[in-house]
Write a protein that holds these residues in place. Structure first.
Motif, PDB file in Angstrom:
ATOM      1  N   MET A  49       0.843  -1.197   0.000  1.00 25.17           N
ATOM      2  CA  MET A  49       0.000   0.000   0.000  1.00 25.17           C
ATOM      3  C   MET A  49       0.884   1.255   0.000  1.00 25.17           C
ATOM      4  SD  MET A  49      -2.474   1.477   2.977  1.00 25.17           S
ATOM      5  CE  MET A  49      -3.680   0.193   3.083  1.00 25.17           C
ATOM      6  N   LYS A  50       0.474   2.227  -0.807  1.00 29.75           N
ATOM      7  CA  LYS A  50       1.153   3.530  -0.793  1.00 29.75           C
ATOM      8  C   LYS A  50       0.199   4.557  -0.176  1.00 29.75           C
ATOM      9  CE  LYS A  50       5.128   3.408  -3.370  1.00 29.75           C
ATOM     10  NZ  LYS A  50       5.630   2.130  -2.884  1.00 29.75           N
ATOM     11  N   VAL A  51       0.712   5.365   0.726  1.00 29.17           N
ATOM     12  CA  VAL A  51      -0.106   6.324   1.461  1.00 29.17           C
ATOM     13  C   VAL A  51       0.324   7.736   1.096  1.00 29.17           C
ATOM     14  CG1 VAL A  51      -0.844   7.071   3.749  1.00 29.17           C
ATOM     15  CG2 VAL A  51      -0.180   4.706   3.389  1.00 29.17           C
ATOM     16  N   SER A  52      -0.663   8.596   0.858  1.00 28.99           N
ATOM     17  CA  SER A  52      -0.347  10.007   0.647  1.00 28.99           C
ATOM     18  C   SER A  52      -1.464  10.863   1.231  1.00 28.99           C
ATOM     19  CB  SER A  52      -0.154  10.312  -0.846  1.00 28.99           C
ATOM     20  OG  SER A  52      -1.306   9.959  -1.571  1.00 28.99           O
ATOM     21  N   GLN A  69       4.237  -1.060   6.952  1.00 27.84           N
ATOM     22  CA  GLN A  69       4.271  -2.505   7.174  1.00 27.84           C
ATOM     23  C   GLN A  69       2.861  -3.050   7.326  1.00 27.84           C
ATOM     24  OE1 GLN A  69       7.270  -4.407   7.384  1.00 27.84           O
ATOM     25  NE2 GLN A  69       8.036  -2.479   6.520  1.00 27.84           N
ATOM     26  N   GLU A  70       2.707  -4.322   7.009  1.00 23.85           N
ATOM     27  CA  GLU A  70       1.432  -5.022   7.120  1.00 23.85           C
ATOM     28  C   GLU A  70       0.762  -4.785   8.482  1.00 23.85           C
ATOM     29  OE1 GLU A  70       0.811  -6.811   4.267  1.00 23.85           O
ATOM     30  OE2 GLU A  70      -1.230  -7.219   4.942  1.00 23.85           O
ATOM     31  N   ALA A  71       1.561  -4.791   9.518  1.00 22.28           N
ATOM     32  CA  ALA A  71       1.033  -4.729  10.885  1.00 22.28           C
ATOM     33  C   ALA A  71       0.271  -3.432  11.174  1.00 22.28           C
ATOM     34  CB  ALA A  71       2.172  -4.890  11.888  1.00 22.28           C
ATOM     35  N   VAL A  72       0.558  -2.375  10.442  1.00 22.81           N
ATOM     36  CA  VAL A  72      -0.110  -1.096  10.732  1.00 22.81           C
ATOM     37  C   VAL A  72      -1.152  -0.715   9.674  1.00 22.81           C
ATOM     38  CG1 VAL A  72       1.779  -0.158  12.120  1.00 22.81           C
ATOM     39  CG2 VAL A  72       1.727   0.294   9.661  1.00 22.81           C
ATOM     40  N   LEU A  73      -1.393  -1.605   8.716  1.00 20.15           N
ATOM     41  CA  LEU A  73      -2.336  -1.246   7.649  1.00 20.15           C
ATOM     42  C   LEU A  73      -3.748  -1.001   8.170  1.00 20.15           C
ATOM     43  CD1 LEU A  73      -1.285  -3.480   4.626  1.00 20.15           C
ATOM     44  CD2 LEU A  73      -0.584  -1.153   5.216  1.00 20.15           C
ATOM     45  N   SER A  74      -4.146  -1.741   9.206  1.00 17.60           N
ATOM     46  CA  SER A  74      -5.495  -1.516   9.739  1.00 17.60           C
ATOM     47  C   SER A  74      -5.573  -0.137  10.380  1.00 17.60           C
ATOM     48  CB  SER A  74      -5.902  -2.612  10.717  1.00 17.60           C
ATOM     49  OG  SER A  74      -5.073  -2.614  11.839  1.00 17.60           O
ATOM     50  N   GLU A  75      -4.499   0.284  11.049  1.00 21.61           N
ATOM     51  CA  GLU A  75      -4.457   1.639  11.617  1.00 21.61           C
ATOM     52  C   GLU A  75      -4.564   2.683  10.508  1.00 21.61           C
ATOM     53  OE1 GLU A  75      -0.943   2.369  13.869  1.00 21.61           O
ATOM     54  OE2 GLU A  75      -1.434   0.919  15.433  1.00 21.61           O
TER      55      GLU A  75
END
Ligand code: SF4
Length: 64
Positions: free
Chosen positions: A1-4, A40-46
Protein backbone atom coordinates in the motif's frame (compact mmCIF):
# COMPACT_ATOMS: atom_id res chain seq x y z
CA UNK A 1 0.00 0.00 0.00
CA UNK A 2 1.15 3.53 -0.79
CA UNK A 3 -0.11 6.32 1.46
CA UNK A 4 -0.35 10.01 0.65
CA UNK A 5 -2.15 13.08 1.92
CA UNK A 6 -3.88 15.61 -0.29
CA UNK A 7 -2.53 18.85 1.14
CA UNK A 8 -5.35 20.82 -0.48
CA UNK A 9 -7.90 18.94 1.66
CA UNK A 10 -6.01 18.44 4.94
CA UNK A 11 -7.16 20.74 7.75
CA UNK A 12 -4.70 19.58 10.38
CA UNK A 13 -7.12 17.89 12.76
CA UNK A 14 -4.36 15.38 13.60
CA UNK A 15 -6.78 12.48 13.93
CA UNK A 16 -4.58 10.51 11.56
CA UNK A 17 -1.47 11.02 13.68
CA UNK A 18 -3.38 9.94 16.76
CA UNK A 19 -4.59 6.73 15.14
CA UNK A 20 -1.47 5.80 13.15
CA UNK A 21 1.46 7.72 14.70
CA UNK A 22 4.11 5.71 12.88
CA UNK A 23 2.69 6.77 9.51
CA UNK A 24 1.40 10.33 9.96
CA UNK A 25 2.55 13.42 11.77
CA UNK A 26 1.27 16.98 11.66
CA UNK A 27 3.85 19.61 10.83
CA UNK A 28 4.21 23.17 12.11
CA UNK A 29 1.89 24.39 9.35
CA UNK A 30 -0.92 22.10 10.59
CA UNK A 31 -0.62 19.81 7.60
CA UNK A 32 -0.38 16.04 7.86
CA UNK A 33 2.86 14.59 6.58
CA UNK A 34 3.30 10.94 5.65
CA UNK A 35 6.41 9.69 7.43
CA UNK A 36 6.06 6.11 6.16
CA UNK A 37 4.73 5.94 2.61
CA UNK A 38 4.80 2.13 2.41
CA UNK A 39 3.64 0.97 5.84
CA UNK A 40 4.27 -2.51 7.17
CA UNK A 41 1.43 -5.02 7.12
CA UNK A 42 1.03 -4.73 10.88
CA UNK A 43 -0.11 -1.10 10.73
CA UNK A 44 -2.34 -1.25 7.65
CA UNK A 45 -5.49 -1.52 9.74
CA UNK A 46 -4.46 1.64 11.62
CA UNK A 47 -3.85 3.39 8.31
CA UNK A 48 -7.28 2.40 6.99
CA UNK A 49 -8.88 3.57 10.24
CA UNK A 50 -7.08 6.90 9.95
CA UNK A 51 -8.27 7.32 6.36
CA UNK A 52 -11.86 6.59 7.43
CA UNK A 53 -11.61 8.97 10.38
CA UNK A 54 -10.20 11.90 8.42
CA UNK A 55 -13.01 14.49 8.33
CA UNK A 56 -11.94 15.88 4.96
CA UNK A 57 -11.06 12.55 3.29
CA UNK A 58 -7.58 13.88 2.62
CA UNK A 59 -5.82 10.55 3.02
CA UNK A 60 -5.27 8.66 -0.23
CA UNK A 61 -4.59 4.93 -0.09
CA UNK A 62 -3.20 3.25 -3.16
CA UNK A 63 -3.74 -0.45 -2.54
CA UNK A 64 -1.18 -2.56 -4.38
S1 SF4 B 1 -7.04 13.61 9.89
FE1 SF4 B 1 -7.16 14.34 7.76
S2 SF4 B 1 -7.44 16.55 7.94
FE2 SF4 B 1 -6.69 15.80 9.90
S3 SF4 B 1 -4.46 16.03 9.85
FE3 SF4 B 1 -4.94 13.96 9.18
S4 SF4 B 1 -5.08 14.11 6.91
FE4 SF4 B 1 -5.25 16.19 7.74
Amino acid sequence: MKVSVDGTKCEGHALCAGIAPTVFEVNADDLAVVIEESPQEAVLSEVRSAASACPTMAIVLDED
